[in-house]
Scaffold this active site. Structure first.
Site, PDB file in Angstrom:
ATOM      1  N   GLY A  37      17.913  54.399  -7.802  1.00 25.46           N
ATOM      2  CA  GLY A  37      18.724  54.136  -8.989  1.00 25.46           C
ATOM      3  C   GLY A  37      19.838  55.144  -9.222  1.00 25.46           C
ATOM      4  N   ASN A  61      12.823  44.319  -5.849  1.00 24.35           N
ATOM      5  CA  ASN A  61      11.950  44.821  -6.910  1.00 24.35           C
ATOM      6  C   ASN A  61      12.741  44.718  -8.204  1.00 24.35           C
ATOM      7  OD1 ASN A  61      10.362  46.198  -8.693  1.00 24.35           O
ATOM      8  ND2 ASN A  61      10.468  48.186  -7.638  1.00 24.35           N
ATOM      9  N   TRP A  62      12.395  43.711  -8.989  1.00 25.72           N
ATOM     10  CA  TRP A  62      13.159  43.472 -10.225  1.00 25.72           C
ATOM     11  C   TRP A  62      12.842  44.508 -11.297  1.00 25.72           C
ATOM     12  CZ3 TRP A  62      12.823  37.415 -11.247  1.00 25.72           C
ATOM     13  CH2 TRP A  62      13.478  36.740 -10.201  1.00 25.72           C
ATOM     14  N   LYS A  63      11.774  45.292 -11.094  1.00 27.82           N
ATOM     15  CA  LYS A  63      11.331  46.277 -12.103  1.00 27.82           C
ATOM     16  C   LYS A  63      11.144  45.573 -13.458  1.00 27.82           C
ATOM     17  CE  LYS A  63      13.265  49.894  -9.295  1.00 27.82           C
ATOM     18  NZ  LYS A  63      13.820  51.230  -9.191  1.00 27.82           N
ATOM     19  N   HIS A  96       4.580  52.817  -6.439  1.00 28.25           N
ATOM     20  CA  HIS A  96       6.009  53.078  -6.646  1.00 28.25           C
ATOM     21  C   HIS A  96       6.160  54.405  -7.395  1.00 28.25           C
ATOM     22  CE1 HIS A  96      10.114  52.725  -8.045  1.00 28.25           C
ATOM     23  NE2 HIS A  96      10.287  51.799  -7.113  1.00 28.25           N
ATOM     24  N   GLU A 133      10.711  55.515  -0.030  1.00 24.80           N
ATOM     25  CA  GLU A 133      11.681  55.550  -1.125  1.00 24.80           C
ATOM     26  C   GLU A 133      11.849  56.986  -1.604  1.00 24.80           C
ATOM     27  OE1 GLU A 133      12.092  51.411  -3.061  1.00 24.80           O
ATOM     28  OE2 GLU A 133      10.681  52.583  -4.222  1.00 24.80           O
ATOM     29  N   GLU A 164       7.949  55.243  -9.757  1.00 27.28           N
ATOM     30  CA  GLU A 164       7.985  55.095 -11.221  1.00 27.28           C
ATOM     31  C   GLU A 164       6.575  54.968 -11.782  1.00 27.28           C
ATOM     32  OE1 GLU A 164      10.827  51.871 -11.224  1.00 27.28           O
ATOM     33  OE2 GLU A 164      12.334  53.272 -10.477  1.00 27.28           O
ATOM     34  N   SER A 193      18.778  52.859  -3.662  1.00 28.15           N
ATOM     35  CA  SER A 193      20.210  52.555  -3.726  1.00 28.15           C
ATOM     36  C   SER A 193      20.724  51.805  -2.493  1.00 28.15           C
ATOM     37  CB  SER A 193      21.029  53.829  -3.959  1.00 28.15           C
ATOM     38  OG  SER A 193      20.650  54.429  -5.186  1.00 28.15           O
TER      39      SER A 193
HETATM   40  P1  13P Z   1      17.361  50.965  -6.453  1.00 36.34           P
HETATM   41  O1  13P Z   1      17.690  50.028  -5.332  1.00 36.34           O
HETATM   42  O2  13P Z   1      17.824  50.476  -7.781  1.00 36.34           O
HETATM   43  O3  13P Z   1      17.755  52.370  -6.139  1.00 36.34           O
HETATM   44  O4  13P Z   1      15.747  50.969  -6.577  1.00 36.34           O
HETATM   45  C1  13P Z   1      15.008  51.192  -5.442  1.00 36.34           C
HETATM   46  C2  13P Z   1      13.594  50.957  -5.772  1.00 36.34           C
HETATM   47  O5  13P Z   1      12.986  51.698  -6.521  1.00 36.34           O
HETATM   48  C3  13P Z   1      12.953  49.779  -5.195  1.00 36.34           C
HETATM   49  O6  13P Z   1      11.575  49.803  -5.383  1.00 36.34           O
END
Ligand code: 13P
Length: 255
Positions: A176, A13-15, A98, A170, A100, A216
């Site tokens: 993160g 997931n590149w966000k 997600h 998640e 976020e 993470s």
């Molecule tokens: P991280 O791997 O940066 O913790 O992010 C996880 C995530 O939100 C994947 O969708």
């Protein structure tokens, strides 16, 4: 173990990272992964990168995904992207719900449910994200939270459509932060998710749903997490932006 009934999936997931011109470079660095046979690899990229990434990946087994979509197919929704648009651009998967999106962009359980249904209707495979906050874990309500998120997301889905979903657990406190869930804790919640799906759809359909862990995950902890019987892969944020780290996680997913 039931693992033989389901796909191992490693999804990046590149966000909101990576411009279209950077996407070509990052995707090119990942091309050697297309030789990997037993793990399905998915890159969930910003919508504006999809065409570039898809073109760079042509004739490989690596799939492309979006990170969100609207639940309507078209219309006056300025700034939104429909599932049909994602499909047409070359996406096969889409992340839905997600944390976020839930915490910053108002995606409620009901909106998540509508997005899941529309994504499937358009031919996408939704990666449904669920997870508890740190506070909820401390209060001991993780199970209740996960059950509500799962049940409301799949409410009304037919058994046939249900088979198209992938679930990602998640925990919000692990995203993160560098604080990964222990393999045992992550496994326990993934097991709970499958139990919940089994209660809704029965043993046979639910044993083939891939349940990923995200939060993470990196090249150091991936092996232990992916060795757990109820964790069928990973949804990777930060480490998916580093080709070597992402490749090492894919490597760790091999049986
Ligand atoms: P991280 O791997 O940066 O913790 O992010 C996880 C995530 O939100 C994947 O969708």
């Amino acid at each position: 173990m039931d693992r033989r009934y389901r796909k191992t999936i490693i999804a990046g997931n590149w966000k909101m990272n990576i411009t279209p011109s950077e996407a070509k470079k990052l995707t090119t660095a990942l091309l050697p992964l297309s030789a990997v046979k037993d793990t399905s690899i998915v890159l969930c990229v910003p919508a504006i990168d999809i065409t570039t990434v898809k073109r760079t990946l042509r004739q490989t087994r690596i799939a492309v995904g979006g990170q969100n979509c609207h639940f309507e197919s078209k219309g006056a929704f300025t700034g939104e992207i429909s599932p049909e648009m994602l499909i047409d651009a070359g996406a096969k998967y889409v992340i839905i719900g997600h944390s976020e999106r839930r915490s910053m962009f108002g995606d409620t359980d009901e909106i998540v449910r509508k997005k899941i249904a529309s994504a499937i209707a358009a031919g996408l495979r939704p990666i449904l994200c669920v997870g508890e906050t740190e506070e909820q874990r401390k209060q001991g309500v993780t199970e209740e939270i996960i059950r509500v998120q799962i049940k409301s997301a799949v409410y009304g889905l037919s058994a046939d459509d249900f088979r198209k979903i992938v679930v990602a657990y998640e925990p919000i406190w692990a995203i993160g932060t560098g604080n990964t869930a222990t393999p045992e804790d992550a496994n326990e919640v993934c097991k709970l998710i499958r139990t919940c799906l089994r209660e809704l759809y029965g043993a046979r359909p639910s044993r083939s749903i891939s349940i990923l862990y995200g939060g993470s995950m990196n090249e150091k902890n991936a092996k232990a997490l992916l060795a757990m019987p109820h964790i069928d892969g990973g949804l990777i944020g930060g480490a998916s932006l580093k080709p070597d780290a992402f490749a090492a996680i894919v490597e760790a997913s091999k049986a």
